[in-house]
Scaffold this motif. Structure first.
Motif, mmCIF file in Angstrom:
data_model
loop_
_atom_site.group_PDB
_atom_site.id
_atom_site.type_symbol
_atom_site.label_atom_id
_atom_site.label_comp_id
_atom_site.label_asym_id
_atom_site.label_seq_id
_atom_site.Cartn_x
_atom_site.Cartn_y
_atom_site.Cartn_z
ATOM 1 N N VAL A 76 10.290 32.079 -60.825
ATOM 2 C CA VAL A 76 11.349 32.683 -61.634
ATOM 3 C C VAL A 76 12.666 31.959 -61.374
ATOM 4 O O VAL A 76 13.387 31.571 -62.305
ATOM 5 C CB VAL A 76 11.513 34.184 -61.304
ATOM 6 C CG1 VAL A 76 12.665 34.789 -62.105
ATOM 7 C CG2 VAL A 76 10.224 34.945 -61.588
ATOM 8 N N ALA A 77 12.966 31.764 -60.083
ATOM 9 C CA ALA A 77 14.205 31.085 -59.705
ATOM 10 C C ALA A 77 14.174 29.616 -60.112
ATOM 11 O O ALA A 77 15.194 29.053 -60.523
ATOM 12 C CB ALA A 77 14.424 31.205 -58.197
ATOM 13 N N VAL A 78 13.002 28.985 -60.011
ATOM 14 C CA VAL A 78 12.864 27.581 -60.393
ATOM 15 C C VAL A 78 13.176 27.386 -61.872
ATOM 16 O O VAL A 78 13.921 26.476 -62.262
ATOM 17 C CB VAL A 78 11.442 27.053 -60.076
ATOM 18 C CG1 VAL A 78 11.215 25.682 -60.708
ATOM 19 C CG2 VAL A 78 11.222 26.975 -58.570
ATOM 20 N N ALA A 134 3.638 40.841 -71.538
ATOM 21 C CA ALA A 134 4.724 40.202 -70.784
ATOM 22 C C ALA A 134 4.517 40.384 -69.281
ATOM 23 O O ALA A 134 4.730 39.447 -68.494
ATOM 24 C CB ALA A 134 6.065 40.788 -71.199
ATOM 25 N N ALA A 135 4.090 41.584 -68.877
ATOM 26 C CA ALA A 135 3.843 41.852 -67.453
ATOM 27 C C ALA A 135 2.697 40.991 -66.937
ATOM 28 O O ALA A 135 2.774 40.429 -65.837
ATOM 29 C CB ALA A 135 3.530 43.328 -67.248
ATOM 30 N N ASN A 136 1.638 40.858 -67.745
ATOM 31 C CA ASN A 136 0.496 40.030 -67.336
ATOM 32 C C ASN A 136 0.863 38.547 -67.269
ATOM 33 O O ASN A 136 0.418 37.828 -66.373
ATOM 34 C CB ASN A 136 -0.670 40.239 -68.298
ATOM 35 C CG ASN A 136 -1.407 41.541 -68.043
ATOM 36 O OD1 ASN A 136 -1.622 41.930 -66.897
ATOM 37 N ND2 ASN A 136 -1.783 42.244 -69.100
ATOM 38 N N LEU A 137 1.688 38.095 -68.233
ATOM 39 C CA LEU A 137 2.144 36.705 -68.203
ATOM 40 C C LEU A 137 2.999 36.440 -66.974
ATOM 41 O O LEU A 137 2.912 35.371 -66.356
ATOM 42 C CB LEU A 137 2.936 36.386 -69.476
ATOM 43 C CG LEU A 137 2.137 36.167 -70.755
ATOM 44 C CD1 LEU A 137 3.059 36.024 -71.966
ATOM 45 C CD2 LEU A 137 1.246 34.921 -70.630
ATOM 46 N N PHE A 138 3.819 37.425 -66.619
ATOM 47 C CA PHE A 138 4.659 37.307 -65.433
ATOM 48 C C PHE A 138 3.779 37.192 -64.182
ATOM 49 O O PHE A 138 4.047 36.390 -63.291
ATOM 50 C CB PHE A 138 5.570 38.535 -65.338
ATOM 51 C CG PHE A 138 6.649 38.412 -64.297
ATOM 52 C CD1 PHE A 138 7.609 37.414 -64.373
ATOM 53 C CD2 PHE A 138 6.715 39.307 -63.245
ATOM 54 C CE1 PHE A 138 8.604 37.298 -63.413
ATOM 55 C CE2 PHE A 138 7.701 39.209 -62.290
ATOM 56 C CZ PHE A 138 8.651 38.199 -62.371
ATOM 57 N N MET A 139 2.715 37.970 -64.130
ATOM 58 C CA MET A 139 1.778 37.910 -63.005
ATOM 59 C C MET A 139 1.051 36.568 -62.985
ATOM 60 O O MET A 139 0.777 36.006 -61.920
ATOM 61 C CB MET A 139 0.771 39.059 -63.086
ATOM 62 C CG MET A 139 1.374 40.437 -62.891
ATOM 63 S SD MET A 139 0.148 41.766 -63.082
ATOM 64 C CE MET A 139 1.199 43.191 -63.370
#
Length: 286
Positions: free
Chosen positions: A267-269, A85-90
């Motif tokens: 993230v906001a988009v 999840a952290a890598n996908l977020f990056m």
């Protein structure tokens, strides 16, 4: 203004009426010159240069990944799901090279036994104390990490409540944000399943296996209302007010100007798109 006043006074002292008029004129020229110099120096905005947006973005970036790492290890160890999840977020942020290494370093720091969650969140809160929308988005990102495996463990919930409290977010509002994110998470899961179904059926159609029947992707009313943080008895006015408030809170450009790293704009988009989708459904269903 002070140039005119002093010029008038000194002029009147030495030349009565004529001197006062001459002094007033010279004072006007002085004020004008002083204003131009002040504007060239940056005006009043120059007094606030210490609160640089790039510094705020750097702090948001490092604090966000450090707290994410701490929450990921709340159960004693970081699972493969949390790492993924952290890598996908990056990946979503488009982090590469040094920027990605900085994010990984902050995430790793949050996992260490000597990491101080209280100190990190306290420093963050102090810098963003008047940026309420950014404080909430910070919390929402941490909730997103906790939900990455589809389950909110009790230890994770306790940590999130602690972060929320330190950010100055009330218990009722924390419960509201948490419930709304659960609706957001469920909606995205449904969208992902729909996309996978669509790809599978499109493949079958190309292979000539029969007529193509698109899967049902309809959003129901309760789901749309939950995405807006509303109950089933919400009125049309309630819906419009909630929509406008949530869109204002998650406006990407506004958040970036307040200190959200540009990489995190996605993230906001995405949140804005979910809010828009829910509102559009409710408008059509009315």
């Amino acid at each position: 203004m002070w140039g005119k006043i002093l010029g008038f006074c000194f002029g009147f002292m030495f030349g009565k009426i004529f001197g006062a008029i001459l002094g007033l004129y010279l004072g006007h020229l002085f004020d004008k010159s002083l204003k131009n110099d002040f504007d060239k120096a940056g005006g009043f905005s120059s007094l606030f240069k210490g609160d640089d947006v790039h510094e705020r973005q750097a702090l948001f970036f490092s604090s966000c990944f450090a707290v994410m790492g701490h929450i990921a290890k709340s159960n004693g160890r970081v699972s493969e799901v949390h790492i993924k999840a952290a890598n996908l977020f990056m990946d979503e942020m488009g982090l590469k090279g040094d920027e990605r290494r900085e994010a990984q370093h902050a995430f790793q720091a949050g996992k260490e036994s000597d990491f101080s969650l209280k100190e990190t969140v306290s420093d963050f809160k102090e810098r963003f104390t008047t940026r309420h929308d950014l404080l909430q988005l910070f919390l929402e990102i941490q909730i997103q990490m906790a939900f990455s495996d589809g389950v909110l463990a009790e230890q994770e919930k306790q940590l999130l409540a602690q972060v929320s409290k330190q950010l100055g977010i009330s218990k009722p509002h924390f419960a509201f944000v948490l419930k709304r994110y659960q609706a957001e998470f469920n909606f995205r899961q449904q969208q992902q399943r729909y996309k996978q179904q669509q790809q599978g059926q499109s493949s079958s159609y190309r292979e000539g296996s029969g007529h193509h029947v698109p899967p049902d992707n309809s959003m129901n009313r309760s789901q749309a209302l939950a995405l807006l943080g509303l109950n089933s008895d919400a009125t049309a006015r309630d819906i419009k007010v909630a929509y406008r408030k949530l869109m204002a809170q998650h406006h990407p450009d506004k958040l970036v100007s307040q200190g959200l790293p540009k990489h995190m704009m996605e993230v906001a988009v995405k949140k804005s798109q979910d809010i828009q989708a829910a509102y559009e459904y409710l408008k059509k269903a009315a």
